[in-house]
Enzyme design. Structure first.
Site, PDB file in Angstrom:
ATOM      1  N   GLU A  66     -41.407   3.012  43.236  1.00 15.86           N
ATOM      2  CA  GLU A  66     -41.675   3.071  44.674  1.00 15.86           C
ATOM      3  C   GLU A  66     -42.913   2.199  44.861  1.00 15.86           C
ATOM      4  OE1 GLU A  66     -42.661   3.010  47.831  1.00 15.86           O
ATOM      5  OE2 GLU A  66     -43.683   4.949  47.773  1.00 15.86           O
TER       6      GLU A  66
ATOM      7  N   GLU B  17     -50.485  -4.524  48.848  1.00 16.00           N
ATOM      8  CA  GLU B  17     -50.803  -3.935  47.531  1.00 16.00           C
ATOM      9  C   GLU B  17     -50.376  -4.885  46.419  1.00 16.00           C
ATOM     10  OE1 GLU B  17     -49.780   0.193  46.669  1.00 16.00           O
ATOM     11  OE2 GLU B  17     -49.864   0.646  48.812  1.00 16.00           O
TER      12      GLU B  17
HETATM   13  N1  J7C Z   1     -49.227  -0.266  36.616  1.00 13.13           N
HETATM   14  C1  J7C Z   1     -49.162   1.097  36.686  1.00 13.13           C
HETATM   15  N2  J7C Z   1     -49.244   1.789  37.836  1.00 13.13           N
HETATM   16  C2  J7C Z   1     -49.382   1.086  38.972  1.00 13.13           C
HETATM   17  C3  J7C Z   1     -49.456  -0.336  38.981  1.00 13.13           C
HETATM   18  C4  J7C Z   1     -49.384  -1.010  37.730  1.00 13.13           C
HETATM   19  N3  J7C Z   1     -49.461  -2.330  37.640  1.00 13.13           N
HETATM   20  N4  J7C Z   1     -49.615  -0.763  40.253  1.00 13.13           N
HETATM   21  C5  J7C Z   1     -49.614   0.352  41.022  1.00 13.13           C
HETATM   22  N5  J7C Z   1     -49.497   1.467  40.256  1.00 13.13           N
HETATM   23  C6  J7C Z   1     -49.437   2.865  40.722  1.00 13.13           C
HETATM   24  C7  J7C Z   1     -50.629   3.279  41.594  1.00 13.13           C
HETATM   25  O1  J7C Z   1     -51.713   3.792  40.820  1.00 13.13           O
HETATM   26  C8  J7C Z   1     -49.998   4.332  42.487  1.00 13.13           C
HETATM   27  O2  J7C Z   1     -49.937   5.607  41.905  1.00 13.13           O
HETATM   28  C9  J7C Z   1     -48.607   3.772  42.706  1.00 13.13           C
HETATM   29  O3  J7C Z   1     -48.321   2.956  41.585  1.00 13.13           O
HETATM   30  C10 J7C Z   1     -48.599   2.880  43.948  1.00 13.13           C
HETATM   31  C11 J7C Z   1     -47.521   3.252  44.896  1.00 13.13           C
HETATM   32  N6  J7C Z   1     -47.738   2.452  46.088  1.00 13.13           N
HETATM   33  C12 J7C Z   1     -46.820   2.344  47.048  1.00 13.13           C
HETATM   34  N7  J7C Z   1     -47.126   1.642  48.098  1.00 13.13           N
HETATM   35  N8  J7C Z   1     -45.677   2.908  46.938  1.00 13.13           N
END
Ligand code: J7C
Length: 318
Positions: free
Chosen positions: A199, A208
């Site tokens: 997601e 993001e």
């Molecule tokens: N690696 C691991 N987790 C990630 C990464 C990444 N490169 N980028 C984002 N996240 C996690 C972040 O910490 C949050 O819990 C979720 O993914 C973002 C969800 N954002 C969204 N708009 N749906």
């Protein structure tokens, strides 16, 4: 981090950043920027506001609107400093419950994932799944509870991962789900996966910029012929007005408690237009043009370089 330019005089090191989103200056010291602008950052006096230069004009810009120029990053030594948006501020914000509560409270979003997993439970049987950016682990838990995958790798870079591990145990799914705390770019798996679910969608779809991590994980960890969920994504825009909302904000200053507060109206107007309006529901009659699909992404074939969006024009109805 890399040196974009050094001022001969004082040896000031300037770093090049790219604007992730538009920002409208509010006051003389701030600098308006548009998504995609290249800026030189002169100083980082606070974690939130940086002193930056755009086309010779200098001012404060919000740090969370900038990301390091990737081209610059790959050129030189990238070991000395971390990208503050990606790491400290970004993952820091996902280490608290606020955003997770917001996401979990979004019923249509969460239910859509639950439904897909339920509808495809037979094909998930004995399959390996990666849930990228799992947050509190809701999608991984749905997979483990509603289907019988051989393994679910729940990847989460923020400190929320420590709680996710507890939630997995608390719900009896620790034999199937492995929580990996780390960035998608860094983790190592014992096997490739059959399904990559994530997601990742931010405001206006791409904010993001997590999509880049998802594509990297796809290319590295999804086996040939594997499945991406979601398999496609689109951004549809429509120019609109918010007349009644605007009027409501202005009328307030006309005569609160029977007093004339109209000198505040120009400031109210300026503030109204400074910030984007989130979660404001528009009526069909507020639309000024037909909706236009500006981005359509096929998640199985998409490459980062395809993400450039050209200019779109909207023929107005009135
Ligand atoms: N690696 C691991 N987790 C990630 C990464 C990444 N490169 N980028 C984002 N996240 C996690 C972040 O910490 C949050 O819990 C979720 O993914 C973002 C969800 N954002 C969204 N708009 N749906």
């Amino acid at each position: 981090m890399q040196t974009e330019r050094e001022n001969e005089g004082d040896g000031e090191i300037l770093q090049q950043y790219i604007a992730l989103a538009d920002f409208t200056a509010n006051g003389g010291e701030e600098l308006s920027i548009s998504s995609g602008d290249k800026l030189l950052v002169h100083a980082k006096p606070s974690p939130d506001w940086w002193w930056a230069e755009l086309s010779g004009v200098i001012g404060y810009v919000p740090a969370n609107h900038l990301r390091q120029d990737a081209a610059q990053e790959s050129e030189g030594d990238s070991s000395t400093e971390e990208d503050p948006w990606q790491d400290e501020e970004y993952f820091g914000s996902y280490g608290t419950l606020k955003l997770h509560l917001e996401m979990l409270s979004d019923k249509s979003r969460t239910e859509a994932y639950r439904q897909v997993i339920l509808n495809n439970s037979a094909s998930l049987r004995n399959k390996a799944v990666m849930d990228l950016g799992c947050g509190t682990g809701i999608i991984s838990l749905f997979c483990a509870r509603l289907a019988q995958p051989s393994a679910v790798y729940a990847v989460e870079a923020s400190s929320m991962a420590e709680y996710t591990r507890q939630l997995v145990r608390q719900n009896g799914c620790e034999k199937v789900i492995t929580v990996l705390q780390g960035r998608a770019e860094e983790i190592r798996l014992a096997e490739k996966v059959d399904v990559l679910v994530s997601e990742w969608m931010g405001n206006c779809l791409l904010f993001e910029y997590m999509l880049e991590s998802v594509l990297m994980a796809r290319d590295r960890w999804l086996r040939e012929g594997g499945v991406m969920w979601p398999s496609s994504a689109a951004l549809v825009l429509v120019p609109c007005q918010a007349d009644s909302y605007y009027t409501e904000k202005m009328v307030f200053w006309e005569s609160p408690y029977g007093l004339d507060f109209t000198p505040l109206q120009p400031l109210a107007q300026q503030e109204f237009f400074t910030k984007p309006k989130f979660s404001h529901l528009i009526e069909l009659s507020d639309c000024l043009s037909a909706p236009c699909s500006v981005i359509h992404l096929d998640m199985h074939t998409l490459q980062v370089k395809d993400l450039e969006v050209g200019t779109k024009t909207f023929p107005m109805w009135r």
